[in-house]
Motif scaffolding. Structure first.
Motif, short mmCIF file in Angstrom:
data_model
loop_
_atom_site.label_atom_id
_atom_site.label_comp_id
_atom_site.label_asym_id
_atom_site.label_seq_id
_atom_site.Cartn_x
_atom_site.Cartn_y
_atom_site.Cartn_z
N HIS A 142 0.85 -1.19 0.00
CA HIS A 142 0.00 0.00 0.00
C HIS A 142 0.89 1.25 0.00
O HIS A 142 0.69 2.19 -0.78
CB HIS A 142 -0.91 -0.02 1.23
N LYS A 174 2.73 1.67 -3.32
CA LYS A 174 1.84 2.12 -4.40
C LYS A 174 1.70 3.65 -4.33
O LYS A 174 1.77 4.35 -5.34
CB LYS A 174 0.49 1.44 -4.25
N LEU A 175 1.52 4.15 -3.10
CA LEU A 175 1.45 5.60 -2.91
C LEU A 175 2.74 6.27 -3.37
O LEU A 175 2.73 7.31 -4.03
CB LEU A 175 1.24 5.93 -1.43
N ASN A 227 2.90 6.31 -7.12
CA ASN A 227 2.02 7.33 -7.68
C ASN A 227 2.54 8.74 -7.42
O ASN A 227 2.47 9.60 -8.29
CB ASN A 227 0.61 7.19 -7.09
N ALA A 228 3.08 8.96 -6.22
CA ALA A 228 3.60 10.31 -5.88
C ALA A 228 4.79 10.65 -6.78
O ALA A 228 4.91 11.78 -7.26
CB ALA A 228 4.00 10.37 -4.41
N ASN A 281 1.33 12.24 -8.49
CA ASN A 281 0.18 12.37 -7.60
C ASN A 281 0.56 13.26 -6.42
O ASN A 281 1.58 13.04 -5.78
CB ASN A 281 -0.21 10.96 -7.12
N LEU A 323 3.46 10.14 1.21
CA LEU A 323 3.20 9.13 2.24
C LEU A 323 3.11 9.82 3.60
O LEU A 323 3.80 10.82 3.84
CB LEU A 323 4.34 8.11 2.28
N GLU A 331 3.32 5.67 6.99
CA GLU A 331 3.59 4.93 5.74
C GLU A 331 5.08 4.94 5.39
O GLU A 331 5.63 3.93 4.95
CB GLU A 331 2.74 5.52 4.60
N THR A 352 7.92 14.05 -1.81
CA THR A 352 8.22 12.62 -1.92
C THR A 352 9.59 12.44 -2.55
O THR A 352 10.42 11.65 -2.08
CB THR A 352 7.15 11.90 -2.78
N GLU A 408 -4.87 -1.42 -5.29
CA GLU A 408 -5.85 -0.52 -5.89
C GLU A 408 -6.40 -1.07 -7.20
O GLU A 408 -7.42 -0.62 -7.69
CB GLU A 408 -5.21 0.82 -6.22
#
Ligand code: UDP
Length: 411
Positions: A82, A85-86, A89-90, A94, A98, A102, A160, A273
């Protein structure tokens, strides 16, 4: 121990006449000085997505030319995947970073995995951000550490990236698909290299399949093989824009009601996701019987992907972000009329109007698809040019050669 991945055997000699003799000879010369080099690849998963696709060919080819190459995957749990994945994406833009917790999960799993790295290696190649922090807890395991980035970091979420850059800087070198993915202000110890990925022309996914076989396979998934098919093969991920593909299909459908669409997507183990998005894609298709949405749980493996790509009148990859897009080279290698989003690594493979079309919206995508469907000669011509472009630039032996050059440059 981390999980070793069995990759079987491949022989570089088999590729000689597909890529041409000079490249094979260059590889043989480069490897003269590298015989027995111990190379470990570390990645987050052995299934789904481009990284594993590349390693299933690159690792056995490295082995075949005389390196002691191995591939191992991390051990992780849902909370780790999880977080990664964040992170993924970041780094692709995105705006959500985190949370503290996280980041903590990310660090903790990297540390646990680092303790599991065994052996003595000349080079450890760490693939993508998931295992990036392993190095600082396992430095002594290899003489050289290289980070291999497979994602598009041209417009990352800055907070990030700021956490990630110091980790990259510890490496002896880092490798990217494109120049624009190298983080700005990277001030590391090692050089950066640009190595676009490649596809394996001899793998079940890319070997030539007869039109009869392709039709036979697609027929079993309910495709009417006598009507035109549009197809996109990709993970169910918003960046791949399957909903935009459905919009484009609907526009084409208004003019050509006989057209069908297949969305083929595998579900990766590190992609929680994915399922959610898979379901929203199903919903968006609204029960249209001419939209087939398939995944690997329908037994869609390499041969089936090959069949769909070979059968489709038009192959689409309408991504909004794309590190490279192996599916693009896969389709072009099959000489298919191709339409791709004008992002990331796609323009490297598709020269607009020469080897396919580049588009920025569902409307443009529909317009180009209609052109291909109405002018089969155009599709043939662009498809052939696309295939030659892939032959020159995006087949596995070229990638092997580039890696050997990187190894040769290590001090
Ligand atoms: N793929 C597959 N089955 C699917 C969907 C994708 O085998 O149902 C493969 C696809 O053929 C390609 C890889 O997964 O080889 C995806 O790589 P790409 O670079 O296109 O995208 P990524 O998933 O790495 O973002």
């Amino acid at each position: 121990m981390l999980q070793p991945v069995g990759v079987g055997h491949k022989s570089l000699a088999d590729y000689t006449h597909l890529v041409g003799r000079p490249l094979i000879e260059e590889i043989r010369q480069l490897v003269d000085d590298l015989n027995g080099l111990r190379v470990l690849h570390l990645s987050a998963t052995a299934f789904g997505g481009g990284v594993s696709e590349i390693l299933y060919t690159l690792v056995p080819l490295m082995h075949d030319v005389g390196l002691e190459a191995e591939w191992q995957v991390m051990i992780g749990r849902e909370e780790f995947f999880h977080a990664t994945k964040l992170l993924h994406n970041a780094l692709q833009g995105n705006p959500v970073d985190l949370s503290r917790e996280e980041w903590h999960v990310y660090e903790r799993f990297n540390e646990i995995n680092a303790q599991q790295v065994t052996g003595e290696w000349d080079v450890i190649i760490v693939h993508d951000p998931q295992p990036l922090a392993i190095r600082r807890h396992a430095e002594a395991r290899a003489k050289h550490w290289i980070w291999r980035c497979h994602i598009d970091m041209s417009a990352p979420n800055e907070p990030t990236l700021e956490r990630i850059v110091p980790l990259i800087e510890e490496y002896d070198g880092s490798v990217y698909h494109l120049e624009q993915y190298v983080p700005a202000n990277l001030d590391g110890r090692g050089p950066t290299h640009i190595l676009p990925p490649a596809i394996d022309p001899l793998s079940p996914k890319n070997m030539a399949l007869s039109p009869e076989d392709a039709a036979f396979v697609c027929d079993q998934f309910g495709i009417d093989v006598d009507r035109p098919l549009l197809c996109q093969v990709s993970r169910f991920d918003p960046w791949k824009d399957p909903l935009g593909v459905i919009d484009a299909y609907r526009l084409v459908n208004e003019e050509m009601p006989e057209v069908q669409l297949a969305l083929v997507g595998s579900m990766a183990t590190d992609d929680p996701e994915g399922w959610e998005f898979f379901n929203s894609t199903l919903e968006y298709a609204g029960g249209d019987p001419d939209i087939k949405i398939l995944n690997n749980l329908n037994n869609v493996g390499s041969i089936e992907v090959n069949a769909f790509q070979s059968q489709a009148e038009v192959v689409i990859q309408k991504s909004m972000r794309e590190g490279f897009g192996l599916t693009v080279s896969e389709a072009l290698w099959k000489a298919r009329p191709f339409i791709g989003g004008e992002v990331g690594g796609i323009p490297l493979q598709v020269q607009d109007g020469k080897t396919g079309f580049l588009v920025r919206s569902p409307e443009e995508c529909a317009d180009r698809a209609l052109r291909f469907l109405r002018e089969p000669e155009l599709g043939k011509q662009l498809g052939r040019a696309g295939k030659e472009h892939v032959r020159q630039n995006f087949l596995s032996p070229r990638l092997l050669r580039d890696w050997l050059r990187v190894f040769s440059g290590l001090k």
